[in-house]
Design a protein around this motif. Structure first.
Motif: not given
Length: 370
Positions: A25-38
């Motif tokens: 699996p790819v490494a996790p990244v932190e995204l703002p909530l609106t960018g994390a959808l899906g």
């Protein structure tokens, strides 16, 4: 070590196994909530309780239930001290354990009188009633709008997710149409992947190889030029970039597709026809994206067949299905006209070693509609 598959048509399961062999699996990244959808949730720290204390669920008077025993409109209960008025969302005062509505307290005279009994917890939202202390947004699941609601309620501003980068190379067709590449890109974005869509300058191997520069992507997909015609050069281009594992997959539609590797990056060559590309998307591209995202296994819907499915042995065939009265009605087998795709509710793949399924057989199908 991946071994080259030297047969005319590579079995579908062997092609998929070669693609995911050693794939992490790819490494996790932190995204703002609106960018994390899906996107697919990665490991998240435990959430704090919400609400953090007992709060009023509605406007009213905060009281203690045991002090109201026997109160009624026929026998009002006078209060020694005035009650506290609270509004929805307010913290409940200490020693109070219920909220009664305004009509249950007579405040017209000098003394407050209660006109009804109450029970502990009435009119309250208990501590942790919305989010229990220590609960988590489950990793391995796709982030939904409801998950974002939980995150906002918990005071989170970012989520840790896995978001693969998919590079889609479209090979120009004589018609100039790019509908298939756009379809694949839109499907990929719907899975939460980042998509880089590029078009090769020409149909020759050198132009395709330049466009297929993997860079920082996690997966490469080419669309078009995967056949054996005089102007089909996608496979030759992939051979310049890495190792072609198999050209020709025992899948109908989608026989001319190919699988390859460029270093550790999985590569899939899709035919240019939308129906063939969709078949390869469902059976090869999507499972690889799921592995890169660390997505939990997709859950099929199991229903009996309303009519038998007859399939050719030796090649896996895609069957489009319509859900009719708690049964699957086959719409097409090994052939996917666009109008039929638009009408279908789900799909299955009949394995190459099977002759099909009898009517009434329960089958696991993957939904095309929510």
């Amino acid at each position: 070590m991946i071994q080259r598959l030297n047969i005319a048509l590579t079995p579908l399961d062997a092609a998929l196994a070669a693609l995911v062999d050693g794939l992490a699996p790819v490494a996790p990244v932190e995204l703002p909530l609106t960018g994390a959808l899906g996107c697919v949730a990665a490991d998240m720290p435990p959430l704090k309780a919400r609400p953090p204390c007992d709060i009023a669920a509605a406007d009213g008077w905060a009281l203690r239930a045991r002090d109201l025993v026997g109160a009624s409109s026929y026998s009002p209960l006078p209060l020694a001290t005035p009650p506290v008025w609270v509004e929805a969302g307010d913290a409940i005062p200490e020693a109070c354990d219920c909220v009664v509505d305004s009509d249950s307290v007579d405040a017209t005279g000098r003394m407050f009188q209660v006109l009804a009994e109450a029970i502990p917890g009435q009119g309250l939202r208990r501590i942790g009633g919305d989010i229990a202390e220590g609960s988590v947004i489950a990793s391995g699941q796709r982030i939904r709008p409801l998950d974002l609601l939980i995150a906002r309620a918990a005071g989170l501003e970012k989520l840790s997710v896995r978001r693969p980068c998919l590079r889609v190379v479209t090979i120009p067709a004589a018609t100039g149409h790019t509908a298939t590449a756009q379809l694949i890109s839109e499907n990929a974005r719907a899975t939460g992947a980042t998509v880089v869509l590029v078009e090769a300058e020409g149909r020759d191997a050198a132009s395709i190889a330049r466009a297929a520069e993997t860079g920082a992507c996690d997966m490469l997909v080419t669309v078009g030029g995967s056949g054996v015609g005089r102007t089909d050069a996608a496979i030759a281009a992939l051979a310049q970039r890495g190792e072609v594992i198999a050209h020709g997959i025992a899948l109908q539609p989608g026989r001319t597709s190919a699988v390859a590797r460029t270093g550790k990056i999985p590569v899939i060559a899709l035919p240019g026809a939308p129906d063939q590309a969709l078949a390869v998307w469902w059976t090869l591209v999507l499972p690889v994206l799921d592995r890169l995202s660390s997505l939990r296994p997709r859950q099929p819907m199991t229903l009996p067949l309303a009519r038998k499915i007859a399939s050719s042995v030796g090649i896996a065939e895609i069957v489009l299905l319509e859900k009719i009265e708690q049964a699957w009605m086959p719409l097409s087998i090994g052939d996917m006209p666009l109008e039929t795709i638009a009408c279908a509710d789900a799909w299955i793949v009949v394995p190459g070693g099977s002759e099909g399924f009898a009517a009434g057989t329960p089958v696991d199908a993957y939904m095309l509609r929510d």
